[in-house]
Design a protein around this motif. Structure first.
Motif: not given
Ligand code: SF4
Length: 169
Positions: A73-92
């Motif tokens: 199972l793979i869940i995906g989160e779509v973002k417009k920019s990788s500027s805050y990738s640490k935040s996005a990684r930890m949220q995921l």
């Protein structure tokens, strides 16, 4: 049993950008009532695609994409920019951990279509420990009688609290 303040994926996201903002949000401080909703809306639309009908809710979390690959199972989160990738990684990672606690093992991917980039995020023991530390720290920050002092970062320019933090400059 001692009350444990709920921590959300959004809290995790902000924690890795600005702990002061976590305190202000947790205390429901709205320095500029008129401006705030617009600012938050603008910021979210700059960093995150509008949620569409493809999103899937599992308990308290909302996932942009879900698919299976080789039985995984793979869940995906779509973002417009990788500027805050640490935040996005930890949220995921927080989503992956929440699913895991419900007995669902999944892998994650962050999708940055504009940049034609994809980042894989996997649940690991080490990641779980970092997440636990962040959650405990968010609760500690929220219990502080006053917010952490402001620190100038690039995010301040688009933050809803910028007037509150930097009005006297
Ligand atoms: S303006 Fe800057 S210091 Fe103040 S809450 Fe926002 S990001 Fe944090």
């Amino acid at each position: 049993m001692e009350y444990e303040m709920p921590v959300t994926g959004t809290d995790i996201w902000y924690y890795y950008i600005c702990p002061r903002e976590v305190w202000l949000m947790k205390h429901q401080i709205a320095p500029d009532q008129e401006d705030e909703a617009i600012e938050i809306g603008r910021f979210l639309s700059e960093t995150t695609y509008q949620r569409d009908k493809k999103e899937i809710s599992i308990g308290s979390i909302v996932i942009d994409r879900i698919r299976q690959e080789d039985g995984q199972l793979i869940i995906g989160e779509v973002k417009k920019s990788s500027s805050y990738s640490k935040s996005a990684r930890m949220q995921l990672l927080y989503y992956l951990d929440t699913l895991r606690q419900a007995g669902i093992k999944a892998k994650g991917e962050l999708l940055f279509p504009k940049e034609r980039k994809k980042e894989h995020v996997e649940w690991t023991e080490e990641g779980r420990r970092e997440l636990e530390h962040a959650i405990a720290d968010i609760r500690r920050i929220a219990r502080m009688p006053v917010p952490p002092p402001p620190k100038r970062i690039s995010f301040c320019g688009k933050c809803a609290y910028r007037e509150y933090c930097w009005a006297e400059e």
